[in-house]
Scaffold this motif. Structure first.
Motif, PDB file in Angstrom:
ATOM      1  N   LYS A 270      42.271   7.725  23.184  1.00 35.72           N
ATOM      2  CA  LYS A 270      41.351   8.734  22.651  1.00 35.72           C
ATOM      3  C   LYS A 270      41.172   9.886  23.638  1.00 35.72           C
ATOM      4  CE  LYS A 270      38.821   5.534  19.774  1.00 35.72           C
ATOM      5  NZ  LYS A 270      37.528   4.951  19.415  1.00 35.72           N
TER       6      LYS A 270
ATOM      7  N   ASP B 118      41.212  17.889  21.164  1.00 34.17           N
ATOM      8  CA  ASP B 118      40.519  17.037  20.195  1.00 34.17           C
ATOM      9  C   ASP B 118      41.014  17.305  18.773  1.00 34.17           C
ATOM     10  OD1 ASP B 118      39.037  16.150  22.378  1.00 34.17           O
ATOM     11  OD2 ASP B 118      37.199  17.208  21.788  1.00 34.17           O
ATOM     12  N   ALA B 119      41.188  18.577  18.435  1.00 35.51           N
ATOM     13  CA  ALA B 119      41.629  18.954  17.094  1.00 35.51           C
ATOM     14  C   ALA B 119      43.042  18.452  16.801  1.00 35.51           C
ATOM     15  CB  ALA B 119      41.550  20.467  16.914  1.00 35.51           C
TER      16      ALA B 119
ATOM     17  N   TYR C 249      44.590  15.924  18.244  1.00 35.27           N
ATOM     18  CA  TYR C 249      44.507  14.466  18.177  1.00 35.27           C
ATOM     19  C   TYR C 249      44.053  14.030  16.778  1.00 35.27           C
ATOM     20  CZ  TYR C 249      42.533   9.804  18.950  1.00 35.27           C
ATOM     21  OH  TYR C 249      42.219   8.480  18.847  1.00 35.27           O
ATOM     22  N   LYS C 250      42.969  14.631  16.282  1.00 33.03           N
ATOM     23  CA  LYS C 250      42.450  14.296  14.950  1.00 33.03           C
ATOM     24  C   LYS C 250      43.458  14.631  13.863  1.00 33.03           C
ATOM     25  CE  LYS C 250      37.636  14.824  16.271  1.00 33.03           C
ATOM     26  NZ  LYS C 250      36.470  15.697  16.249  1.00 33.03           N
ATOM     27  N   LYS C 251      44.132  15.767  13.996  1.00 31.84           N
ATOM     28  CA  LYS C 251      45.129  16.166  12.995  1.00 31.84           C
ATOM     29  C   LYS C 251      46.301  15.193  12.992  1.00 31.84           C
ATOM     30  CE  LYS C 251      47.296  19.428  10.395  1.00 31.84           C
ATOM     31  NZ  LYS C 251      47.138  20.800   9.972  1.00 31.84           N
TER      32      LYS C 251
ATOM     33  N   CYS D 280      46.753   5.975  17.341  1.00 36.32           N
ATOM     34  CA  CYS D 280      46.115   6.258  18.618  1.00 36.32           C
ATOM     35  C   CYS D 280      46.776   5.477  19.747  1.00 36.32           C
ATOM     36  CB  CYS D 280      44.637   5.903  18.542  1.00 36.32           C
ATOM     37  SG  CYS D 280      43.776   6.099  20.126  1.00 36.32           S
TER      38      CYS D 280
ATOM     39  N   ALA E  15      44.724  13.358  25.306  1.00 40.35           N
ATOM     40  CA  ALA E  15      44.683  12.409  24.198  1.00 40.35           C
ATOM     41  C   ALA E  15      46.127  12.031  23.885  1.00 40.35           C
ATOM     42  CB  ALA E  15      44.025  13.043  22.976  1.00 40.35           C
TER      43      ALA E  15
ATOM     44  N   GLU F  26      48.981  24.148  14.198  1.00 39.30           N
ATOM     45  CA  GLU F  26      47.658  24.312  14.810  1.00 39.30           C
ATOM     46  C   GLU F  26      47.715  25.127  16.098  1.00 39.30           C
ATOM     47  OE1 GLU F  26      44.589  23.101  13.609  1.00 39.30           O
ATOM     48  OE2 GLU F  26      45.751  22.660  11.809  1.00 39.30           O
TER      49      GLU F  26
ATOM     50  N   LEU G 170      46.303  12.032  13.817  1.00 44.09           N
ATOM     51  CA  LEU G 170      45.863  10.797  13.168  1.00 44.09           C
ATOM     52  C   LEU G 170      45.816  10.974  11.655  1.00 44.09           C
ATOM     53  CD1 LEU G 170      43.051   9.515  15.560  1.00 44.09           C
ATOM     54  CD2 LEU G 170      45.463   8.839  15.503  1.00 44.09           C
ATOM     55  N   ALA G 171      45.309  12.113  11.201  1.00 44.26           N
ATOM     56  CA  ALA G 171      45.233  12.389   9.765  1.00 44.26           C
ATOM     57  C   ALA G 171      46.624  12.454   9.136  1.00 44.26           C
ATOM     58  CB  ALA G 171      44.476  13.693   9.515  1.00 44.26           C
TER      59      ALA G 171
END
Length: 126
Positions: A95, A79-80, A82-84, A92, A107, A25, A86-87
């Motif tokens: 946040k 943010d991206a 962090y979300k990636k 976490c 994050a 990323e 988790l996926a």
């Protein structure tokens, strides 16, 4: 100043998939693929992340207070990532949000081995 940071892992294949997918990323890729250790980064002259099965063959354990921070360049990129993460199976540890108002946005996650990661962006430069 920093050449690379190393994190110990239990499963090199799973960790390699996690970190290569996550750090793609921000433009990083697999640079060196050894049997016990791999290096991931943008180039051999930029700071890199190494992940390895410990040389002493003892269990990989995260250090208390140790953390690796990645700066992707914006709060949206924090943010991206962090979300990636988790996926990809991370859990976490905090946040996304401002930690020092007007100065620091971050994050936090832990990978499958318990290594703590921070994705951050400095809002103000001194």
């Amino acid at each position: 100043m920093i050449n690379y940071v190393t994190l110990g892992v239990r499963d090199i294949a799973a960790a390699k998939r996690f970190y290569c997918d996550l750090l793609a990323e921000i433009g990083a890729k697999l640079l060196i693929d050894g049997q016990r250790i791999v290096f991931i980064g943008k180039s051999m002259t930029d700071p890199m992340l190494a992940i390895c099965v410990p040389f002493n063959q003892e269990p990989a354990t995260p250090g208390n207070g140790n953390m690796v921070a990645f700066s992707p360049g914006s709060t949206a990129a924090v943010d991206a990532l962090y979300k990636k993460a988790l996926a990809l199976g991370a859990r976490c540890e905090g946040k996304p949000g401002e930690r020092m108002p007007g100065i620091f946005y971050g994050a936090y996650v832990r990978d499958a081995d318990g290594n703590k990661l921070c994705f951050n962006h400095f809002l103000k430069h001194f």
